[in-house]
Scaffold this active site. Sequence first.
Site, short mmCIF file in Angstrom:
data_model
loop_
_atom_site.label_atom_id
_atom_site.label_comp_id
_atom_site.label_asym_id
_atom_site.label_seq_id
_atom_site.Cartn_x
_atom_site.Cartn_y
_atom_site.Cartn_z
CB SER A 150 14.64 -0.93 -39.10
OG SER A 150 13.63 0.07 -39.25
CB SER A 151 14.39 0.25 -34.50
OG SER A 151 14.34 0.46 -33.50
#
Length: 292
Positions: free
Chosen positions: A136-137
């Site tokens: 994700s991030s």
Amino acid sequence: MFLQTILGFVATAATCLGASLQQVSNFGRNPTNIQMFIYVPDRVATNPAIIVALHGCGGTGQQWFSGTRLPSYADSNGFILIYPSTPNQSNCWDVQNPASLTHGQGGDALGIVSMVNYTIDRYAADRARVYVMGFSSGGMMTNVLAGSYPDVFEAGAAYSGVPHACFLGAPSATPFSPNQTCAQGLQKPAQEWGNLVRNSFPGYTGRRPRMQITHGLADTLVRPQCAFEALKQWSNVLGVEFSRNVTGVPSAGWTQQVYGDGTKLQGFFGQGVGHTPSVNEAQLLKFFGLIN
């Protein structure tokens, strides 16, 4: 005799504790005050490889340490794991920050590179075998690091991420940001995506990191198109074209996209898979070249 027995039990208990995740302070330049955690196995290899493992939004380095089986592979193979942790932006990496998107300029990216340099110096690690992965991030920052610091990382693996510099110009890269154009699948021509990578380190002519891009086709938070755009970007940067799809790899419901001969660029897409790490450690480590 009694005292010797007690001391023996204490020594045995200490041995059984083994390696653990440790926080490191004062590891070098750290412009955004992020945190460093490191896992050094009990039997570390000579000139060990390093993997930087990056958590997702809302997470921490300590949580991501438990999020994959990489520590057990580190125990078996002797490589070192670095777990950066950010307390900023709702625990999301600053992948929209021009400083992180420019070689040597600052941001979270420079702090992470400082962690790598600290580890190389402290443990005589192999500078030619430094890798990065994240979800994700963390997957977004994986692409940022590969683009901004190609001289540091040999390969990267991004899970549920976005292309390098996709969030450039956005106020932040959190799920709460009003600008979600990037995460919804912002599309650009391959050359334009490639230029964003090249412009992050002007004048650099050295080798570029090999990349592995993994995404769930049912991801509604970070759309699957983000992965297709990342593959366009790295295909342009690495100079390899799509060659074939392979169904059922690494398992049923997944399709592997091979670029060139697959040594520089691979994609993996999971049917019915949402926003989840989907880390296949063996597949990851084979691509990195750390296991057979």
